[in-house]
Design a protein around this motif. Structure first.
Motif, short mmCIF file in Angstrom:
data_model
loop_
_atom_site.label_atom_id
_atom_site.label_comp_id
_atom_site.label_asym_id
_atom_site.label_seq_id
_atom_site.Cartn_x
_atom_site.Cartn_y
_atom_site.Cartn_z
N GLU A 468 0.83 -1.21 0.00
CA GLU A 468 0.00 0.00 0.00
C GLU A 468 0.86 1.25 0.00
N LYS A 469 2.05 1.12 0.64
CA LYS A 469 2.92 2.29 0.76
C LYS A 469 4.33 1.91 0.36
N ILE A 470 5.09 2.95 -0.04
CA ILE A 470 6.52 2.75 -0.24
C ILE A 470 7.20 3.43 0.95
N ASN A 471 8.03 2.67 1.67
CA ASN A 471 8.67 3.23 2.86
C ASN A 471 10.17 3.36 2.62
N ILE A 472 10.71 4.50 3.03
CA ILE A 472 12.17 4.65 2.99
C ILE A 472 12.65 4.48 4.42
N VAL A 473 13.54 3.49 4.57
CA VAL A 473 13.93 3.09 5.92
C VAL A 473 15.44 3.24 6.09
N GLY A 474 15.83 3.93 7.15
CA GLY A 474 17.25 4.07 7.47
C GLY A 474 17.66 3.00 8.46
N VAL A 475 18.85 2.42 8.27
CA VAL A 475 19.31 1.35 9.18
C VAL A 475 20.65 1.77 9.78
N LYS A 476 20.70 1.75 11.14
CA LYS A 476 21.98 2.08 11.79
C LYS A 476 22.49 0.83 12.48
N LYS A 477 23.79 0.58 12.36
CA LYS A 477 24.36 -0.56 13.08
C LYS A 477 24.65 -0.10 14.50
N VAL A 478 24.30 -0.91 15.46
CA VAL A 478 24.57 -0.55 16.85
C VAL A 478 25.31 -1.70 17.51
N SER A 479 26.10 -1.39 18.52
CA SER A 479 26.73 -2.46 19.28
C SER A 479 26.86 -1.99 20.72
N GLY A 480 27.02 -2.93 21.60
CA GLY A 480 27.13 -2.55 23.01
C GLY A 480 27.27 -3.78 23.87
N LYS A 481 27.18 -3.55 25.18
CA LYS A 481 27.31 -4.68 26.10
C LYS A 481 26.06 -4.75 26.96
N VAL A 482 25.52 -5.94 27.09
CA VAL A 482 24.39 -6.14 28.00
C VAL A 482 24.96 -6.81 29.24
N ASN A 483 24.70 -6.23 30.41
CA ASN A 483 25.24 -6.81 31.64
C ASN A 483 24.57 -8.14 31.97
N GLY A 484 25.35 -9.04 32.55
CA GLY A 484 24.79 -10.32 32.96
C GLY A 484 23.87 -10.16 34.15
N ILE A 485 22.93 -11.10 34.29
CA ILE A 485 22.03 -10.96 35.43
C ILE A 485 22.38 -11.95 36.54
N GLY A 486 23.51 -12.64 36.38
CA GLY A 486 23.99 -13.53 37.44
C GLY A 486 23.26 -14.87 37.43
N GLY A 487 23.72 -15.75 38.31
CA GLY A 487 23.10 -17.07 38.42
C GLY A 487 24.06 -18.17 38.04
N SER A 488 23.58 -19.39 38.03
CA SER A 488 24.43 -20.53 37.71
C SER A 488 23.57 -21.72 37.29
N PHE A 489 24.22 -22.71 36.67
CA PHE A 489 23.49 -23.93 36.29
C PHE A 489 24.48 -25.06 36.06
N ASP A 490 23.97 -26.28 35.93
CA ASP A 490 24.80 -27.43 35.63
C ASP A 490 24.31 -28.08 34.34
N PHE A 491 25.27 -28.56 33.57
CA PHE A 491 24.94 -29.18 32.28
C PHE A 491 25.17 -30.70 32.40
N TYR A 492 24.18 -31.47 31.96
CA TYR A 492 24.24 -32.94 32.08
C TYR A 492 24.02 -33.62 30.73
N GLN A 493 24.59 -34.81 30.62
CA GLN A 493 24.26 -35.71 29.51
C GLN A 493 23.49 -36.87 30.09
N LEU A 494 22.62 -37.45 29.26
CA LEU A 494 21.99 -38.69 29.71
C LEU A 494 23.05 -39.77 29.69
N GLY A 495 23.21 -40.46 30.80
CA GLY A 495 24.30 -41.43 30.88
C GLY A 495 23.82 -42.86 30.76
N GLN A 496 24.53 -43.74 31.45
CA GLN A 496 24.31 -45.18 31.39
C GLN A 496 22.91 -45.57 31.89
#
Ligand SMILES: C[S@@+](CC[C@H](N)C(=O)[O-])C[C@H]1O[C@@H](n2cnc3c(N)ncnc32)[C@H](O)[C@@H]1O
Length: 606
Positions: A468-496
């Motif tokens: 319905e419309k023709i849009n002209i769109v500007g694109v800016k590249k951005v970068s930055g750091k997102v702070n961690g929110i903390g926490g922990s976990f353990d990773f497992y495999q299914l075993g025997q």
């Protein structure tokens, strides 16, 4: 109740009982401070790589009846094979499993039969894991929703269906005659009587804070401090008294609005409806003012006519069955791309959706399980919610594909520790309706586009059209750091597996895991973590006045005899003793309330 039948059903209805019990093998721990490490974090957060049928079975000893909230997003069975997600039941692992369970007949099953065969035993194990007051949310769309409702009614009970929620995606994709712009979330529980009504959704009450003056509600003075909000136009001044039947009288000072506020304190007289809350809000702790129903006061202010008004949170709102304006599948993809730098997955869920659902049913220390974890969105949702409300909820995620480590776990790691992101921000610069006038003046559009493209303000300038419309769109590249929110976990495999193909105890499995299994098979409770320092080496624990002993040693044949009994110092009403052999007579065992169980014959399977 009408029930659904499909080819292969009879082979899978009790299959969950035959699934081999495998132990979970710890691979690594991860926490915000140290990153990846070999020792377990013991945080209770788990990511498990493996088929969820076996993983759910492995979780039973520790978690049966303990999971407050399950969110799953199983394959929708769209028939797509080329997805990064394993979306259909022609996946080699599932095909192999079907071949083993359903047998030759499995070759002739339709896509829908296979999907039902896959889901049924998994839902049965999820039912066992859910707590009595727990709730399960299942994302699904039209391909399988009708089948899913039928089997969920069978497993959870039709009376425990809470709702079929519609998630409004806002946007959509072409699907036959319609643009598909919604999905479903089925909501079931184990016992509806134990699940309180959900509270959720944003809500506010706005009302006059005055009552009619009467003997029961006499007028009194109240001094409003400088800066109190007064919504009348600047310069408005009220004198004497104002209002209808609920009048307000000016006692001291001036009732003037200056830039929407009182420029100085003013004392008014009226029949105040919430005087103790007014005192607390204006002169005590603004953030901790509640009405008699426990609803939080957000503000007292004068409306444009000088009537004291309050705003408060409506705390008991039942959320609607249509979830609107709460992110969509596109935002889920963008979110994942932002976190792990790329997204090869079609439509990961946005964490906002899962967080919203979890928040409806969990308290701060509950456990949340997602056994079709995909990119780990549920792990992120749990962590974000904990961060927002200071909670300590745990998550357990299960993913069968190898990306359990490279994507599922990686996403959770980044959310915990923080990450750098590279992204793009789009801005609509100009929009032209497609009509004759604009087409005739197309040069303006081209000039505008060229100017924006070359002036260096944007990294890219694109021309897009929605038909319905023709849009002209500007694109800016951005970068930055997102702070961690903390926490922990353990990773497992299914075993025997715990038992080998000869139904003997698998000697490669750690003894402690066998003890855990035997304890659970006897008591259906989690294995006690604490034990007395001087406890008998073979004592598993005590439940209901019965002591359980598991006399097992890999290298020797164990025998229940007088010598072994002499080592037991702890008195109990009854003893259950496992060993390879028994040399005591039936009469003797009976006279001492001892039940002998032979290893492995008498270890019951669950
Ligand atoms: C639709 S995706 C889930 C997407 C997820 N909610 C997200 O936001 O990324 C379904 C996931 O379930 C996984 N899956 C399918 N069958 C499974 C099984 N038997 N055991 C474990 N995971 C399975 C698939 O590999 C896929 O990653």
């Amino acid at each position: 109740m009408p029930t659904l039948h499909w080819i292969g059903k009879e082979k899978v209805v009790n299959h969950h009982q035959d699934v081999p019990y495998r132990v979970l093998e710890h691979q690594y721990g991860f926490d915000a401070e140290q990153g990846e490490r070999t020792e377990p974090t013991e945080s209770g957060n788990k990511i498990i790589h493996g088929d969820n049928l076996e993983a759910l079975k492995s979780l039973l000893p520790g978690y049966e009846g303990k999971i407050k909230c399950i969110y799953i997003d199983p394959p929708y069975n769209t028939g797509e094979e080329g997805w990064a997600y394993n979306d259909n039941v022609n996946h080699p692992k599932i095909k192999k499993w079907l071949g083993e369970v359903v047998g030759k007949e499995g070759d002739d099953l339709s896509r829908h039969d296979k999907w039902l065969c896959m889901m049924y035993p998994r839902l049965q194990l999820l039912f066992k894991l859910l707590s009595d007051d727990g709730v399960i949310f299942i994302s699904i769309d039209d391909y399988e929703s009708h089948h899913l409702i039928s089997i969920a009614n069978e497993i959870f009970g039709i009376k425990n269906k809470i709702a079929t929620v519609v998630w409004d995606l806002g946007t959509g994709t072409q699907a036959g005659h319609f643009v598909r712009s919604h999905e479903y979330v089925l909501v079931y529980c184990k016992n509806k009587n134990l699940v309180p009504n959900f509270k959720g959704g944003a809500g506010e009450i706005k009302h006059s804070a005055l009552k009619k003056i009467s003997k029961k509600n006499p007028k009194s003075d109240f001094t409003f401090p400088k800066g109190t909000r007064f919504d009348a136009d600047s310069g408005t001044k009220l004198d004497g008294s104002w209002g209808g039947s609920e009048k307000t009288f000016l006692k001291h000072g001036e009732m003037i609005s200056e830039d929407g506020e009182l420029p100085d304190k003013v004392t008014l007289e009226a029949g105040w409806a919430m005087k103790s809350q007014m005192k607390e809000w204006f002169y005590g702790n603004k953030n901790e003012t509640y009405d008699t129903k426990g609803q939080k006061l957000l503000e007292f202010y004068f409306n444009s006519s000088g009537v004291l008004t309050y705003r408060k949170e409506k705390s008991v709102i039942n959320p609607p069955t249509v979830i609107r304006k709460l992110a969509n599948t596109k935002s889920g993809s963008k979110e994942l791309e932002g976190i792990i730098g790329e997204n090869n997955f079609d439509f990961p869920k946005p964490h906002e959706l899962i967080k919203y659902l979890i928040k409806l049913v969990t308290s701060k220390n509950d456990i949340v399980l997602d056994s079709f974890a995909g990119t780990g969105t549920t792990g992120q949702a749990v962590q974000q919610l904990n961060k927002e409300d200071g909670g300590n909820r745990n998550f357990i995620l299960v993913e069968m594909e190898d990306y359990a480590d490279s994507v599922t776990s990686e996403r959770v790691k980044r959310v915990i520790k923080g990450y750098h992101f590279n992204g793009k921000v789009k801005k609509a610069l100009k929009s032209y309706k497609i009509n004759i006038t604009n087409l005739k003046n197309a040069n303006d559009l081209v000039d505008f586009y060229e100017e924006k493209r070359t002036n260096g303000e944007y990294n890219e300038v694109n021309i897009e059209s929605d038909g319905e419309k023709i849009n002209i769109v500007g694109v800016k590249k951005v970068s930055g750091k997102v702070n961690g929110i903390g926490g922990s976990f353990d990773f497992y495999q299914l075993g025997q597996p715990l038992f080998d193909e000869n139904k003997l105890l698998n000697e490669d499995v750690e003894e402690s895991r066998i003890r855990e299994y035997v304890w659970y098979s006897e008591t259906k409770t989690a294995f006690p973590k604490e034990r007395a320092e001087d406890a008998h080496k073979h004592l598993l624990g005590t439940k209901d006045e019965t002591d359980y002993y598991f006399f097992y040693e890999k290298e020797i044949i164990t025998t229940l005899n007088h010598e072994f009994l002499a080592t037991i110092k702890q008195k109990s009403d009854q003893y259950v003793i496992y060993a390879d052999n028994c040399l005591l007579s039936k009469e003797f065992l009976q006279s001492r309330n001892i039940i002998f169980k032979k290893i492995p014959r008498d270890i019951s399977r669950f």
